[in-house]
Design an enzyme around this catalytic site. Structure first.
Site, PDB file in Angstrom:
ATOM      1  N   SER B 153       0.842  -1.196   0.000  1.00 32.50           N
ATOM      2  CA  SER B 153       0.000   0.000   0.000  1.00 32.50           C
ATOM      3  C   SER B 153       0.881   1.251   0.000  1.00 32.50           C
ATOM      4  O   SER B 153       1.661   1.431  -0.939  1.00 32.50           O
ATOM      5  CB  SER B 153      -0.964  -0.066   1.191  1.00 32.50           C
ATOM      6  OG  SER B 153      -2.007   0.871   1.038  1.00 32.50           O
ATOM      7  N   ASP B 229     -10.053  -5.630  -3.321  1.00 33.69           N
ATOM      8  CA  ASP B 229      -9.456  -4.610  -2.449  1.00 33.69           C
ATOM      9  C   ASP B 229     -10.347  -3.361  -2.481  1.00 33.69           C
ATOM     10  O   ASP B 229     -10.566  -2.770  -3.536  1.00 33.69           O
ATOM     11  CB  ASP B 229      -8.055  -4.303  -2.992  1.00 33.69           C
ATOM     12  CG  ASP B 229      -7.251  -3.370  -2.110  1.00 33.69           C
ATOM     13  OD1 ASP B 229      -7.835  -2.452  -1.526  1.00 33.69           O
ATOM     14  OD2 ASP B 229      -6.028  -3.564  -2.040  1.00 33.69           O
ATOM     15  N   HIS B 262      -7.334  -6.095   0.890  1.00 42.40           N
ATOM     16  CA  HIS B 262      -6.159  -5.261   1.201  1.00 42.40           C
ATOM     17  C   HIS B 262      -5.422  -5.736   2.449  1.00 42.40           C
ATOM     18  O   HIS B 262      -4.458  -5.100   2.880  1.00 42.40           O
ATOM     19  CB  HIS B 262      -6.632  -3.810   1.406  1.00 42.40           C
ATOM     20  CG  HIS B 262      -5.556  -2.771   1.226  1.00 42.40           C
ATOM     21  ND1 HIS B 262      -4.944  -2.530   0.015  1.00 42.40           N
ATOM     22  CD2 HIS B 262      -4.976  -1.900   2.104  1.00 42.40           C
ATOM     23  CE1 HIS B 262      -4.045  -1.560   0.156  1.00 42.40           C
ATOM     24  NE2 HIS B 262      -4.035  -1.172   1.415  1.00 42.40           N
TER      25      HIS B 262
END
Lengths: 285, 285
Positions: B153, B229, B262
Protein backbone atom coordinates in the site's frame (compact mmCIF):
# COMPACT_ATOMS: atom_id res chain seq x y z
CA UNK A 1 -29.89 -33.85 13.94
CA UNK A 2 -31.98 -32.87 16.93
CA UNK A 3 -29.85 -29.98 18.19
CA UNK A 4 -30.54 -27.61 15.35
CA UNK A 5 -28.79 -24.30 15.93
CA UNK A 6 -29.47 -20.99 14.26
CA UNK A 7 -27.01 -20.07 11.54
CA UNK A 8 -24.21 -17.87 12.86
CA UNK A 9 -23.94 -14.30 11.59
CA UNK A 10 -21.01 -13.51 9.31
CA UNK A 11 -18.87 -10.63 10.61
CA UNK A 12 -15.92 -10.63 8.23
CA UNK A 13 -14.44 -12.60 5.39
CA UNK A 14 -10.93 -12.63 3.92
CA UNK A 15 -9.66 -14.75 1.10
CA UNK A 16 -6.48 -16.45 2.24
CA UNK A 17 -4.36 -19.06 0.44
CA UNK A 18 -7.21 -19.69 -1.98
CA UNK A 19 -9.50 -20.53 0.95
CA UNK A 20 -11.58 -18.27 3.16
CA UNK A 21 -11.08 -17.00 6.68
CA UNK A 22 -14.41 -16.02 8.17
CA UNK A 23 -15.47 -14.59 11.52
CA UNK A 24 -18.92 -15.34 12.86
CA UNK A 25 -21.04 -14.39 15.84
CA UNK A 26 -23.78 -16.52 17.38
CA UNK A 27 -25.78 -16.80 20.57
CA UNK A 28 -24.29 -19.53 22.73
CA UNK A 29 -26.51 -21.62 24.95
CA UNK A 30 -23.44 -22.83 26.87
CA UNK A 31 -22.29 -19.36 27.88
CA UNK A 32 -25.56 -17.45 27.57
CA UNK A 33 -23.72 -14.78 25.60
CA UNK A 34 -22.92 -13.81 22.05
CA UNK A 35 -19.76 -15.66 21.02
CA UNK A 36 -17.40 -14.92 18.14
CA UNK A 37 -15.34 -17.56 16.39
CA UNK A 38 -13.11 -17.72 13.32
CA UNK A 39 -13.06 -20.51 10.77
CA UNK A 40 -10.55 -21.06 8.00
CA UNK A 41 -12.03 -23.11 5.20
CA UNK A 42 -9.38 -24.50 2.85
CA UNK A 43 -10.04 -24.50 -0.91
CA UNK A 44 -10.93 -28.21 -0.79
CA UNK A 45 -14.04 -27.32 1.27
CA UNK A 46 -15.58 -25.81 -1.86
CA UNK A 47 -16.03 -29.30 -3.29
CA UNK A 48 -16.00 -31.75 -0.36
CA UNK A 49 -16.34 -31.80 3.43
CA UNK A 50 -13.03 -31.44 5.26
CA UNK A 51 -11.92 -32.38 8.78
CA UNK A 52 -11.49 -29.70 11.45
CA UNK A 53 -8.66 -28.69 13.76
CA UNK A 54 -9.91 -26.76 16.79
CA UNK A 55 -7.39 -24.24 18.09
CA UNK A 56 -7.66 -22.95 21.66
CA UNK A 57 -5.77 -19.74 22.39
CA UNK A 58 -4.09 -18.53 25.54
CA UNK A 59 -4.67 -15.83 28.14
CA UNK A 60 -5.74 -12.42 26.77
CA UNK A 61 -6.36 -13.81 23.27
CA UNK A 62 -9.47 -13.80 21.09
CA UNK A 63 -10.36 -15.75 17.95
CA UNK A 64 -7.97 -13.48 16.02
CA UNK A 65 -4.47 -14.08 17.38
CA UNK A 66 -3.89 -17.51 15.91
CA UNK A 67 -5.36 -16.68 12.52
CA UNK A 68 -3.25 -13.51 12.22
CA UNK A 69 0.04 -14.73 13.66
CA UNK A 70 0.57 -18.48 13.41
CA UNK A 71 0.83 -18.77 9.63
CA UNK A 72 -1.22 -21.99 9.74
CA UNK A 73 -3.48 -21.27 6.77
CA UNK A 74 -0.76 -21.97 4.21
CA UNK A 75 -0.36 -25.62 5.10
CA UNK A 76 -4.01 -26.11 6.12
CA UNK A 77 -4.93 -25.00 2.60
CA UNK A 78 -2.47 -27.47 1.15
CA UNK A 79 -3.59 -30.36 3.36
CA UNK A 80 -7.32 -29.66 3.18
CA UNK A 81 -7.99 -29.08 6.87
CA UNK A 82 -10.36 -26.47 8.30
CA UNK A 83 -9.31 -24.59 11.43
CA UNK A 84 -11.76 -23.25 13.99
CA UNK A 85 -10.61 -20.75 16.62
CA UNK A 86 -13.10 -19.83 19.36
CA UNK A 87 -12.74 -16.89 21.69
CA UNK A 88 -11.10 -17.57 25.08
CA UNK A 89 -14.01 -16.54 27.31
CA UNK A 90 -17.53 -15.18 27.27
CA UNK A 91 -17.75 -11.47 26.47
CA UNK A 92 -20.28 -8.76 27.09
CA UNK A 93 -21.04 -9.69 30.67
CA UNK A 94 -19.83 -7.39 33.38
CA UNK A 95 -19.40 -9.61 36.41
CA UNK A 96 -17.70 -8.26 39.54
CA UNK A 97 -13.95 -8.30 38.96
CA UNK A 98 -14.32 -9.88 35.50
CA UNK A 99 -12.01 -7.41 33.77
CA UNK A 100 -9.56 -6.73 36.59
CA UNK A 101 -6.76 -9.12 35.68
CA UNK A 102 -5.34 -10.72 32.55
CA UNK A 103 -5.33 -14.21 34.03
CA UNK A 104 -8.88 -14.53 35.34
CA UNK A 105 -12.30 -13.62 33.96
CA UNK A 106 -12.51 -12.08 30.49
CA UNK A 107 -9.95 -13.56 28.13
CA UNK A 108 -9.17 -16.26 30.67
CA UNK A 109 -12.02 -18.79 30.68
CA UNK A 110 -9.57 -21.66 31.17
CA UNK A 111 -11.81 -24.07 29.21
CA UNK A 112 -13.68 -25.26 32.33
CA UNK A 113 -17.32 -25.26 33.38
CA UNK A 114 -17.44 -22.90 36.36
CA UNK A 115 -19.42 -24.02 39.39
CA UNK A 116 -18.98 -20.89 41.50
CA UNK A 117 -21.00 -17.69 41.55
CA UNK A 118 -20.93 -15.35 39.72
CA UNK A 119 -19.13 -17.34 37.02
CA UNK A 120 -21.21 -20.47 36.69
CA UNK A 121 -23.90 -18.99 34.42
CA UNK A 122 -21.50 -17.89 31.69
CA UNK A 123 -18.03 -19.34 32.17
CA UNK A 124 -18.77 -22.71 30.57
CA UNK A 125 -16.09 -22.68 27.91
CA UNK A 126 -15.59 -26.45 28.17
CA UNK A 127 -19.14 -27.21 27.11
CA UNK A 128 -18.90 -24.53 24.47
CA UNK A 129 -15.69 -25.85 22.95
CA UNK A 130 -16.38 -29.58 23.22
CA UNK A 131 -20.12 -29.72 22.47
CA UNK A 132 -21.84 -26.60 21.25
CA UNK A 133 -19.28 -25.19 18.83
CA UNK A 134 -18.51 -28.46 17.00
CA UNK A 135 -22.26 -29.18 16.67
CA UNK A 136 -22.76 -25.75 15.14
CA UNK A 137 -19.72 -26.07 12.86
CA UNK A 138 -20.76 -29.52 11.67
CA UNK A 139 -24.29 -28.32 10.98
CA UNK A 140 -23.51 -25.13 9.09
CA UNK A 141 -20.15 -25.65 7.35
CA UNK A 142 -18.78 -28.15 4.81
CA UNK A 143 -16.89 -30.26 7.34
CA UNK A 144 -16.79 -33.87 8.45
CA UNK A 145 -17.04 -35.04 12.04
CA UNK A 146 -13.31 -35.78 12.16
CA UNK A 147 -11.85 -33.44 14.74
CA UNK A 148 -8.41 -32.61 16.08
CA UNK A 149 -7.54 -30.17 18.83
CA UNK A 150 -4.55 -28.04 19.71
CA UNK A 151 -3.76 -24.86 21.57
CA UNK A 152 -1.26 -22.63 23.29
CA UNK A 153 -0.57 -22.07 27.00
CA UNK A 154 -4.03 -21.87 28.66
CA UNK A 155 -5.31 -23.22 25.32
CA UNK A 156 -2.73 -26.01 25.37
CA UNK A 157 -4.16 -27.01 28.73
CA UNK A 158 -7.62 -26.75 27.14
CA UNK A 159 -6.68 -28.96 24.19
CA UNK A 160 -5.16 -31.62 26.43
CA UNK A 161 -8.11 -31.80 28.85
CA UNK A 162 -10.70 -31.78 26.05
CA UNK A 163 -8.98 -34.74 24.39
CA UNK A 164 -8.26 -36.63 27.62
CA UNK A 165 -11.84 -36.24 28.90
CA UNK A 166 -13.46 -37.37 25.65
CA UNK A 167 -12.08 -40.66 24.33
CA UNK A 168 -12.85 -41.07 20.66
CA UNK A 169 -13.98 -37.49 20.13
CA UNK A 170 -10.68 -36.20 18.71
CA UNK A 171 -8.50 -38.00 16.19
CA UNK A 172 -5.41 -36.24 17.49
CA UNK A 173 -4.20 -33.68 20.01
CA UNK A 174 -1.20 -31.42 20.40
CA UNK A 175 -0.17 -28.41 22.44
CA UNK A 176 2.32 -25.55 22.52
CA UNK A 177 3.63 -24.65 25.97
CA UNK A 178 0.54 -25.96 27.76
CA UNK A 179 -0.28 -25.23 31.39
CA UNK A 180 0.23 -28.90 32.09
CA UNK A 181 -0.56 -29.09 35.75
CA UNK A 182 -2.89 -26.19 36.61
CA UNK A 183 -3.56 -27.52 40.13
CA UNK A 184 0.06 -26.72 40.94
CA UNK A 185 0.86 -23.38 39.37
CA UNK A 186 -0.18 -19.79 40.13
CA UNK A 187 -2.24 -19.24 36.95
CA UNK A 188 -4.06 -22.52 37.42
CA UNK A 189 -4.66 -22.19 41.15
CA UNK A 190 -6.14 -18.73 40.68
CA UNK A 191 -8.41 -19.90 37.86
CA UNK A 192 -9.49 -23.22 39.33
CA UNK A 193 -10.20 -21.81 42.78
CA UNK A 194 -12.13 -18.92 41.27
CA UNK A 195 -14.20 -20.96 38.84
CA UNK A 196 -14.48 -24.23 40.82
CA UNK A 197 -14.02 -23.29 44.48
CA UNK A 198 -11.40 -24.23 47.03
CA UNK A 199 -11.92 -27.99 47.07
CA UNK A 200 -8.86 -29.24 45.22
CA UNK A 201 -10.54 -32.60 44.58
CA UNK A 202 -12.85 -30.82 42.15
CA UNK A 203 -9.85 -29.48 40.25
CA UNK A 204 -8.62 -32.93 39.29
CA UNK A 205 -11.20 -33.27 36.51
CA UNK A 206 -9.57 -30.26 34.80
CA UNK A 207 -5.88 -31.05 35.18
CA UNK A 208 -4.05 -32.92 32.43
CA UNK A 209 -1.66 -34.61 34.82
CA UNK A 210 -4.58 -35.99 36.84
CA UNK A 211 -6.54 -36.99 33.74
CA UNK A 212 -3.61 -38.86 32.22
CA UNK A 213 -3.46 -41.11 35.27
CA UNK A 214 -6.93 -42.43 34.46
CA UNK A 215 -7.21 -41.94 30.68
CA UNK A 216 -9.17 -44.69 28.94
CA UNK A 217 -7.67 -43.84 25.57
CA UNK A 218 -3.92 -43.53 25.02
CA UNK A 219 -4.13 -40.78 22.41
CA UNK A 220 -0.52 -39.73 21.72
CA UNK A 221 0.33 -36.22 22.90
CA UNK A 222 2.59 -33.97 20.83
CA UNK A 223 3.86 -31.07 22.92
CA UNK A 224 6.35 -28.35 21.96
CA UNK A 225 7.87 -26.24 24.72
CA UNK A 226 10.36 -23.41 24.29
CA UNK A 227 13.29 -23.65 26.66
CA UNK A 228 13.57 -19.83 26.85
CA UNK A 229 9.88 -19.51 27.78
CA UNK A 230 9.60 -17.12 30.76
CA UNK A 231 6.68 -19.13 32.15
CA UNK A 232 8.24 -22.57 31.83
CA UNK A 233 9.24 -23.41 35.38
CA UNK A 234 6.58 -21.58 37.38
CA UNK A 235 3.45 -22.00 35.24
CA UNK A 236 3.83 -24.60 32.51
CA UNK A 237 5.49 -27.58 34.23
CA UNK A 238 6.37 -29.86 31.34
CA UNK A 239 8.23 -32.06 33.85
CA UNK A 240 4.96 -32.84 35.60
CA UNK A 241 3.38 -33.77 32.28
CA UNK A 242 6.28 -36.02 31.45
CA UNK A 243 6.15 -37.70 34.85
CA UNK A 244 2.39 -38.28 34.57
CA UNK A 245 2.78 -39.78 31.11
CA UNK A 246 5.64 -41.99 32.23
CA UNK A 247 3.72 -43.28 35.24
CA UNK A 248 0.64 -44.05 33.13
CA UNK A 249 2.57 -45.23 30.08
CA UNK A 250 0.75 -42.58 28.09
CA UNK A 251 2.52 -41.79 24.79
CA UNK A 252 4.05 -38.30 24.85
CA UNK A 253 6.35 -36.62 22.39
CA UNK A 254 7.64 -33.66 24.41
CA UNK A 255 9.99 -31.53 22.36
CA UNK A 256 12.02 -28.95 24.25
CA UNK A 257 13.00 -26.27 21.74
CA UNK A 258 16.21 -24.42 22.67
CA UNK A 259 16.01 -20.64 22.55
CA UNK A 260 12.28 -20.38 21.84
CA UNK A 261 10.00 -18.28 24.04
CA UNK A 262 6.24 -18.14 24.72
CA UNK A 263 5.33 -15.98 21.71
CA UNK A 264 3.52 -16.65 18.46
CA UNK A 265 6.93 -16.61 16.76
CA UNK A 266 7.52 -19.91 18.57
CA UNK A 267 4.13 -21.26 17.47
CA UNK A 268 4.69 -20.17 13.86
CA UNK A 269 8.05 -21.94 13.84
CA UNK A 270 6.55 -25.34 14.67
CA UNK A 271 2.92 -25.16 13.53
CA UNK A 272 3.81 -27.12 10.39
CA UNK A 273 4.87 -30.13 12.46
CA UNK A 274 1.60 -29.97 14.41
CA UNK A 275 -0.54 -29.67 11.29
CA UNK A 276 1.20 -32.69 9.79
CA UNK A 277 0.69 -34.59 13.06
CA UNK A 278 -3.04 -33.84 12.89
CA UNK A 279 -3.22 -34.53 9.15
CA UNK A 280 -1.88 -38.03 9.70
CA UNK A 281 -4.85 -38.74 11.97
CA UNK A 282 -7.51 -36.68 10.19
CA UNK A 283 -6.87 -37.63 6.61
CA UNK A 284 -7.06 -41.40 7.04
CA UNK A 285 -10.22 -42.71 5.36
CA UNK B 1 33.50 3.40 6.33
CA UNK B 2 33.27 7.11 7.06
CA UNK B 3 29.66 7.24 8.24
CA UNK B 4 30.11 5.31 11.45
CA UNK B 5 26.84 5.09 13.36
CA UNK B 6 26.29 4.22 16.99
CA UNK B 7 25.13 0.67 17.60
CA UNK B 8 21.35 0.47 17.88
CA UNK B 9 19.83 -0.54 21.21
CA UNK B 10 18.19 -3.96 21.37
CA UNK B 11 14.55 -3.80 22.53
CA UNK B 12 13.36 -7.38 22.03
CA UNK B 13 14.47 -10.68 20.62
CA UNK B 14 12.48 -13.76 19.58
CA UNK B 15 13.83 -16.96 18.12
CA UNK B 16 11.87 -17.74 14.98
CA UNK B 17 12.40 -20.50 12.42
CA UNK B 18 15.86 -21.13 13.84
CA UNK B 19 16.75 -17.48 13.16
CA UNK B 20 16.20 -14.38 15.27
CA UNK B 21 13.70 -11.58 15.06
CA UNK B 22 15.04 -8.51 16.82
CA UNK B 23 13.69 -5.02 17.43
CA UNK B 24 16.09 -2.13 17.83
CA UNK B 25 15.95 1.57 18.58
CA UNK B 26 18.44 4.17 17.45
CA UNK B 27 18.74 7.93 17.03
CA UNK B 28 18.15 8.83 13.42
CA UNK B 29 19.96 11.76 11.86
CA UNK B 30 17.49 11.72 8.96
CA UNK B 31 14.41 12.20 11.13
CA UNK B 32 15.99 13.73 14.21
CA UNK B 33 14.04 11.25 16.33
CA UNK B 34 14.44 7.88 17.93
CA UNK B 35 13.46 5.24 15.35
CA UNK B 36 12.54 1.60 15.89
CA UNK B 37 13.10 -1.11 13.32
CA UNK B 38 12.82 -4.89 13.21
CA UNK B 39 15.29 -7.27 11.62
CA UNK B 40 14.86 -10.96 10.97
CA UNK B 41 18.20 -12.69 10.72
CA UNK B 42 17.93 -16.16 9.16
CA UNK B 43 20.01 -19.02 10.60
CA UNK B 44 22.55 -18.66 7.77
CA UNK B 45 23.53 -15.25 9.19
CA UNK B 46 25.20 -17.02 12.10
CA UNK B 47 27.96 -18.21 9.75
CA UNK B 48 27.98 -15.86 6.75
CA UNK B 49 26.68 -12.45 5.65
CA UNK B 50 23.25 -12.60 4.00
CA UNK B 51 21.43 -10.22 1.64
CA UNK B 52 18.60 -8.01 2.91
CA UNK B 53 15.01 -7.47 1.86
CA UNK B 54 13.67 -4.11 3.09
CA UNK B 55 9.94 -4.16 3.77
CA UNK B 56 7.97 -0.91 3.87
CA UNK B 57 4.60 -1.09 5.59
CA UNK B 58 1.39 0.80 4.93
CA UNK B 59 -0.67 3.45 6.67
CA UNK B 60 -1.04 3.05 10.46
CA UNK B 61 1.59 0.30 10.63
CA UNK B 62 4.81 0.06 12.61
CA UNK B 63 7.80 -2.26 12.30
CA UNK B 64 5.66 -5.01 13.84
CA UNK B 65 2.77 -5.70 11.44
CA UNK B 66 4.74 -7.45 8.72
CA UNK B 67 6.82 -9.54 11.11
CA UNK B 68 3.74 -10.72 13.02
CA UNK B 69 1.32 -11.28 10.15
CA UNK B 70 2.98 -11.97 6.82
CA UNK B 71 4.52 -15.34 7.64
CA UNK B 72 7.66 -14.38 5.73
CA UNK B 73 10.22 -15.69 8.21
CA UNK B 74 9.64 -19.35 7.27
CA UNK B 75 10.87 -18.99 3.71
CA UNK B 76 13.40 -16.25 4.50
CA UNK B 77 14.98 -18.72 6.94
CA UNK B 78 15.05 -21.37 4.25
CA UNK B 79 16.45 -19.07 1.55
CA UNK B 80 18.94 -17.25 3.79
CA UNK B 81 17.60 -13.71 3.41
CA UNK B 82 17.41 -11.11 6.18
CA UNK B 83 14.34 -8.88 6.35
CA UNK B 84 14.39 -5.35 7.74
CA UNK B 85 11.14 -3.56 8.55
CA UNK B 86 11.37 0.12 9.53
CA UNK B 87 8.60 2.09 11.16
CA UNK B 88 6.31 4.10 8.83
CA UNK B 89 7.01 7.56 10.22
CA UNK B 90 8.94 9.44 12.87
CA UNK B 91 7.52 9.10 16.39
CA UNK B 92 7.75 11.11 19.56
CA UNK B 93 7.30 14.47 17.95
CA UNK B 94 4.06 16.30 18.57
CA UNK B 95 3.62 18.54 15.56
CA UNK B 96 0.33 20.40 15.02
CA UNK B 97 -2.21 17.95 13.61
CA UNK B 98 0.34 15.11 13.47
CA UNK B 99 -1.92 12.57 15.15
CA UNK B 100 -5.28 13.76 13.82
CA UNK B 101 -5.74 11.35 10.90
CA UNK B 102 -4.67 7.87 9.93
CA UNK B 103 -3.49 8.93 6.47
CA UNK B 104 -1.22 11.87 7.29
CA UNK B 105 1.44 12.51 9.92
CA UNK B 106 2.25 9.77 12.41
CA UNK B 107 2.09 6.32 10.82
CA UNK B 108 1.85 7.92 7.39
CA UNK B 109 5.28 9.27 6.43
CA UNK B 110 4.75 8.26 2.78
CA UNK B 111 8.49 7.63 2.30
CA UNK B 112 9.18 11.16 1.08
CA UNK B 113 11.46 13.96 2.29
CA UNK B 114 9.08 16.69 3.41
CA UNK B 115 9.86 20.25 2.34
CA UNK B 116 7.01 22.00 4.14
CA UNK B 117 6.85 23.28 7.72
CA UNK B 118 6.35 21.82 10.26
CA UNK B 119 7.17 18.45 8.65
CA UNK B 120 10.50 19.08 6.95
CA UNK B 121 12.67 18.65 10.05
CA UNK B 122 11.46 15.13 10.84
CA UNK B 123 9.43 13.62 8.01
CA UNK B 124 12.39 12.48 5.94
CA UNK B 125 11.50 8.81 5.66
CA UNK B 126 12.97 8.57 2.16
CA UNK B 127 16.46 9.46 3.34
CA UNK B 128 15.99 7.22 6.34
CA UNK B 129 14.92 4.18 4.35
CA UNK B 130 17.26 4.56 1.38
CA UNK B 131 20.42 5.86 3.05
CA UNK B 132 20.59 5.89 6.82
CA UNK B 133 18.98 2.58 7.70
CA UNK B 134 20.86 0.42 5.17
CA UNK B 135 24.15 2.06 6.21
CA UNK B 136 23.40 1.22 9.84
CA UNK B 137 22.26 -2.33 9.00
CA UNK B 138 25.32 -3.00 6.87
CA UNK B 139 27.62 -1.69 9.58
CA UNK B 140 26.18 -3.53 12.57
CA UNK B 141 24.68 -6.79 11.27
CA UNK B 142 26.03 -9.81 9.36
CA UNK B 143 24.65 -8.75 5.98
CA UNK B 144 25.98 -8.06 2.51
CA UNK B 145 25.28 -4.93 0.50
CA UNK B 146 22.84 -6.81 -1.74
CA UNK B 147 19.43 -5.23 -1.15
CA UNK B 148 15.89 -5.83 -2.31
CA UNK B 149 12.83 -3.79 -1.46
CA UNK B 150 9.12 -4.49 -1.17
CA UNK B 151 6.11 -3.13 0.64
CA UNK B 152 2.34 -2.84 0.95
CA UNK B 153 0.00 0.00 0.00
CA UNK B 154 1.78 3.22 1.09
CA UNK B 155 4.82 0.96 1.52
CA UNK B 156 4.33 -0.50 -1.95
CA UNK B 157 4.53 3.06 -3.25
CA UNK B 158 7.61 3.51 -1.09
CA UNK B 159 9.29 0.38 -2.44
CA UNK B 160 8.63 1.36 -6.05
CA UNK B 161 9.90 4.93 -5.72
CA UNK B 162 12.99 3.90 -3.75
CA UNK B 163 13.93 1.43 -6.48
CA UNK B 164 13.02 3.70 -9.39
CA UNK B 165 14.95 6.67 -7.96
CA UNK B 166 18.10 4.68 -7.23
CA UNK B 167 19.33 2.65 -10.19
CA UNK B 168 21.68 -0.11 -9.09
CA UNK B 169 20.87 0.23 -5.39
CA UNK B 170 18.35 -2.63 -5.24
CA UNK B 171 18.71 -6.00 -6.90
CA UNK B 172 14.94 -6.41 -7.09
CA UNK B 173 11.67 -4.73 -6.21
CA UNK B 174 8.08 -5.83 -5.65
CA UNK B 175 4.90 -4.46 -4.15
CA UNK B 176 1.54 -5.51 -2.78
CA UNK B 177 -1.35 -3.21 -3.64
CA UNK B 178 0.88 -0.14 -4.03
CA UNK B 179 -0.41 3.42 -4.20
CA UNK B 180 0.82 3.52 -7.75
CA UNK B 181 -0.01 7.06 -8.75
CA UNK B 182 -0.16 9.16 -5.57
CA UNK B 183 -0.43 12.43 -7.52
CA UNK B 184 -3.88 11.31 -8.62
CA UNK B 185 -5.57 9.72 -5.60
CA UNK B 186 -6.96 11.14 -2.33
CA UNK B 187 -4.38 9.53 -0.02
CA UNK B 188 -1.52 10.68 -2.21
CA UNK B 189 -2.83 14.18 -2.85
CA UNK B 190 -3.31 14.74 0.88
CA UNK B 191 0.17 13.45 1.72
CA UNK B 192 2.09 15.09 -1.12
CA UNK B 193 0.42 18.48 -0.69
CA UNK B 194 1.00 18.34 3.07
CA UNK B 195 4.63 17.25 2.93
CA UNK B 196 5.69 18.88 -0.36
CA UNK B 197 3.35 21.81 -0.89
CA UNK B 198 0.82 22.59 -3.57
CA UNK B 199 3.13 22.67 -6.58
CA UNK B 200 2.29 19.44 -8.34
CA UNK B 201 5.55 19.56 -10.31
CA UNK B 202 7.35 18.78 -7.05
CA UNK B 203 5.21 15.68 -6.59
CA UNK B 204 6.50 14.03 -9.76
CA UNK B 205 9.75 12.99 -8.09
CA UNK B 206 7.68 10.85 -5.68
CA UNK B 207 5.18 9.23 -8.01
CA UNK B 208 5.95 5.81 -9.52
CA UNK B 209 4.05 6.52 -12.70
CA UNK B 210 6.10 9.67 -13.28
CA UNK B 211 9.37 7.99 -12.34
CA UNK B 212 8.79 5.06 -14.68
CA UNK B 213 8.58 7.44 -17.62
CA UNK B 214 12.18 8.48 -17.04
CA UNK B 215 13.72 5.45 -15.30
CA UNK B 216 17.34 4.84 -16.26
CA UNK B 217 17.20 1.22 -15.16
CA UNK B 218 14.46 -1.18 -16.29
CA UNK B 219 14.28 -3.14 -13.04
CA UNK B 220 11.33 -5.55 -13.43
CA UNK B 221 8.38 -4.76 -11.15
CA UNK B 222 6.41 -7.58 -9.54
CA UNK B 223 3.07 -6.29 -8.25
CA UNK B 224 0.22 -8.24 -6.68
CA UNK B 225 -3.16 -6.56 -6.38
CA UNK B 226 -6.31 -8.07 -4.89
CA UNK B 227 -9.37 -7.58 -7.06
CA UNK B 228 -11.62 -7.34 -3.98
CA UNK B 229 -9.46 -4.61 -2.45
CA UNK B 230 -11.72 -1.79 -1.23
CA UNK B 231 -9.07 0.78 -2.15
CA UNK B 232 -8.32 -0.47 -5.65
CA UNK B 233 -10.11 1.98 -7.89
CA UNK B 234 -9.93 5.17 -5.85
CA UNK B 235 -6.49 4.95 -4.22
CA UNK B 236 -4.26 2.27 -5.75
CA UNK B 237 -4.68 2.71 -9.52
CA UNK B 238 -2.94 -0.35 -10.93
CA UNK B 239 -4.22 0.70 -14.37
CA UNK B 240 -2.13 3.85 -14.20
CA UNK B 241 0.93 1.78 -13.29
CA UNK B 242 0.28 -0.57 -16.18
CA UNK B 243 -0.16 2.31 -18.60
CA UNK B 244 3.04 4.00 -17.43
CA UNK B 245 4.98 0.75 -17.80
CA UNK B 246 3.53 0.09 -21.23
CA UNK B 247 4.38 3.57 -22.46
CA UNK B 248 7.94 3.34 -21.18
CA UNK B 249 8.40 -0.34 -22.04
CA UNK B 250 9.21 -0.93 -18.38
CA UNK B 251 8.86 -4.62 -17.41
CA UNK B 252 5.89 -5.15 -15.10
CA UNK B 253 4.32 -8.37 -13.85
CA UNK B 254 0.98 -7.13 -12.51
CA UNK B 255 -1.02 -9.99 -11.04
CA UNK B 256 -4.66 -9.28 -10.29
CA UNK B 257 -5.73 -11.77 -7.63
CA UNK B 258 -9.47 -12.55 -7.69
CA UNK B 259 -11.23 -12.34 -4.33
CA UNK B 260 -8.29 -10.98 -2.34
CA UNK B 261 -8.60 -7.80 -0.28
CA UNK B 262 -6.16 -5.26 1.20
CA UNK B 263 -5.35 -7.23 4.36
CA UNK B 264 -2.30 -9.10 5.56
CA UNK B 265 -4.13 -12.32 4.69
CA UNK B 266 -3.62 -11.28 1.07
CA UNK B 267 0.06 -10.52 1.69
CA UNK B 268 0.59 -13.84 3.51
CA UNK B 269 -0.98 -15.69 0.59
CA UNK B 270 1.55 -14.40 -1.92
CA UNK B 271 4.64 -13.48 0.10
CA UNK B 272 6.33 -16.73 -0.97
CA UNK B 273 6.24 -15.68 -4.63
CA UNK B 274 7.75 -12.32 -3.73
CA UNK B 275 10.50 -13.84 -1.60
CA UNK B 276 11.40 -16.20 -4.43
CA UNK B 277 11.40 -13.25 -6.87
CA UNK B 278 13.85 -11.43 -4.62
CA UNK B 279 15.92 -14.55 -3.95
CA UNK B 280 16.52 -15.00 -7.68
CA UNK B 281 18.13 -11.55 -7.75
CA UNK B 282 19.78 -11.56 -4.32
CA UNK B 283 21.33 -15.00 -4.28
CA UNK B 284 23.27 -14.75 -7.54
CA UNK B 285 26.99 -14.64 -6.81
Amino acid sequence: MSNVSAAPELLASNKCFDGWLKRYQHTSSATGTEMVFAIFLPPQAQTQPVPVLYWLSGLTCTDENFMQKAGAQRLAAELGIAIVAPDTSPRGTDLPGEHDSYDFGSGAGFYVNATQAPWSDNYRMYDYVVEELPALIEQHFPVTDKRAISGHSMGGHGALICALKNPGRYASVSAFAPISNPSNCPWGEKALSGYLGDDREAWKAWDSCELIARAEEKLPLLVDQGEADNFLAEQLKPDALQAACSAAEHPLELRLQPGYDHSYFFIASFIEDHLRHHARALLID
